[in-house]
Design an enzyme around this catalytic site. Structure first.
Site, PDB file in Angstrom:
ATOM      1  N   LYS A  71       5.877  57.291  79.786  1.00  0.00           N
ATOM      2  CA  LYS A  71       7.351  56.624  79.959  1.00  0.00           C
ATOM      3  C   LYS A  71       7.604  56.185  81.267  1.00  0.00           C
ATOM      4  O   LYS A  71       7.029  56.823  82.098  1.00  0.00           O
ATOM      5  CB  LYS A  71       8.398  57.705  79.348  1.00  0.00           C
TER       6      LYS A  71
ATOM      7  N   ARG B 142       6.670  61.500  65.526  1.00  0.00           N
ATOM      8  CA  ARG B 142       6.354  61.633  63.939  1.00  0.00           C
ATOM      9  C   ARG B 142       4.686  62.093  63.470  1.00  0.00           C
ATOM     10  O   ARG B 142       4.673  62.537  62.470  1.00  0.00           O
ATOM     11  CB  ARG B 142       6.115  60.061  63.429  1.00  0.00           C
TER      12      ARG B 142
END
Length: 432
Positions: free
Chosen positions: A211, A285
């Site tokens: 990120k 996820r």
């Protein structure tokens, strides 16, 4: 102004008090101190009660005349939550807030349980990752289990591979803080099974798909789903709702090291589906997939997961409105009704089947992160649905778990979202 003396009426006129929601007018007594307070109350905005502890002088207050039970609950709840401050790292003591005598007609035990749960969620989310890694999250769950009489077990490190939780292990293996799966259970064995799954990514660097600095700034809150299921569990247990409660939290740190999982890796999930890694920053996820597969194996009567999963949900709905996904229309309707009644909003988004093609992989059963820039929250929910059996009463919440700016009763920082609505749903669905 009914019941006020002429002198008090003149005082109110002089101050210009208009009784707008959240405004106050202090009425002086003969000794010069505050004798009474007039308050502008909007029944449609129960958070307006949260203005009072911020605006009133220190002291002890009671509400007259008595309120209805629902309004009394909100007065107590909003007052208590307005006094929340995260002061763990401050040398100075937070200022003392005005105190409220329990309003007549309030459901004291339920309000106190809700306040405690929301404070727990806020505290866990606000704690920086240096002090809230997988082990510390484990400790928070252990404290809850000890306090409530629940049982807690943990699968840690390489034991995750031995027990067939490969996705949880893969996401967390690069960190010096071992990944783990927390498993809390409470209630009678033969009661209806309610299972909560919460994403516990204690810090998300993005992994090798690193990120940006701005993208990492709030990633201490990426375990917000875990905080939420612990808070909701505390409310369910406090109310002794007759269910067999199970709480699963995959607790990991998505770090960067030589052992980090990589883009284009193919991993086999607990369910047996092979997953091509399209992006290591779509790690939430993955850990949820293994946890959901385990939860689904018990065929629960109700399966709920909460996760700070996608920026796409925030782009669509903003920070205040959690996205809800479920294939169960009756369940969706019941949650929306509970959310409206509790002033705890959620918004249903579709599990749009046509978008499942975006998760197709040429080399595996499914890809965790499609290249398409569209419908990111929907495709994430569709990914999770692959790990839940058709017919299971399942709902997924994509939450922010954070207030970017302060509002009455909701300070800037970690926030509990949807758990009051879910508690109401569960209490109604499984009455004592």
């Amino acid at each position: 102004m009914e019941g006020r003396t002429e002198a008090e009426r003149r005082w109110v006129e002089t101050t210009g008090f208009t009784a707008e929601a959240g405004t106050i007018c202090l009425l002086p007594g003969a000794s010069g101190g505050v004798e009474r307070v007039l308050f502008g109350w909007d029944e449609g905005d129960p958070w307006c009660w949260a203005h009072l502890p911020v605006k009133l002088p220190k002291g002890v207050y009671r509400i007259e005349p008595p309120l209805t039970p629902a309004s009394a609950d909100w007065a107590a709840l909003a007052w208590a939550l307005a006094g929340y401050q995260f002061s763990r790292y401050l040398d100075r003591k937070p200022p003392e807030c005005p105190r409220l005598v329990w309003p007549q007609n309030a459901h004291r035990a339920e309000v106190a349980s809700t306040v405690e749960a929301v404070r727990l969620v806020r505290d866990l989310v606000n704690t920086p990752s240096s002090d809230m890694g997988p082990e510390e999250l484990n400790q928070a769950a252990a404290l809850l289990a000890e306090r409530t009489g629940a049982s807690l077990s943990s699968i840690i490190g390489d034991e995750l591979l031995e027990r067939n939780y490969p996705l949880i292990h893969a996401v967390g293996r690069a960190s010096s803080r071992p990944p783990r799966l927390l498993d809390l259970r409470w209630g009678e064995a033969l009661a209806p099974k309610v299972t909560l799954v919460g994403k516990g990514v204690c810090f998300d660097s993005g992994g090798l798909d690193l990120k940006t600095a701005s993208g990492m700034k709030l990633m201490k809150k990426d375990m917000g789903g875990a905080a939420h299921v612990l808070g909701l569990a505390a409310m369910i247990i406090a109310a002794k709702i007759p269910v067999r409660l199970r709480v699963l939290v995959p607790a990991v740190e998505n770090a960067v090291s030589g052992s980090a999982f990589r883009p284009s890796d193919i991993l086999t999930s607990r369910k047996g589906l092979s997953v091509e890694i399209g992006n290591t920053d779509a790690e939430g996820r993955l850990v949820l997939a293994d946890a959901l597969a385990e939860a689904d194996s018990e065929k629960p009567d109700l399966l709920i997961d909460l996760a700070t999963l996608t920026g796409a949900a925030r782009t669509a709905l903003g920070p205040d409105l959690p996205a809800m996904f479920t294939p169960d229309d009756d369940l969706a309707a019941a949650i929306l009704a509970a959310a409206e009644a509790e002033h705890d909003p959620v918004w249903r988004l579709p599990l749009w089947k046509s978008y499942r093609r975006l998760l197709d992989s040429k080399v595996a059963d499914i890809n965790n992160a499609p290249d398409s820039p569209y419908a990111g929250a929907v495709t994430a929910a569709l990914f999770l649905q692959e790990f839940v059996s058709p017919g299971t009463s399942w709902v997924h919440f994509d939450i922010f778990a954070w207030n970017p700016s302060a509002r009455p009763g909701r300070p800037e920082g970690g926030e509990a979202m949807a758990i009051r609505a879910l508690y109401r749903l569960i209490a109604q669905r499984y009455p004592s």
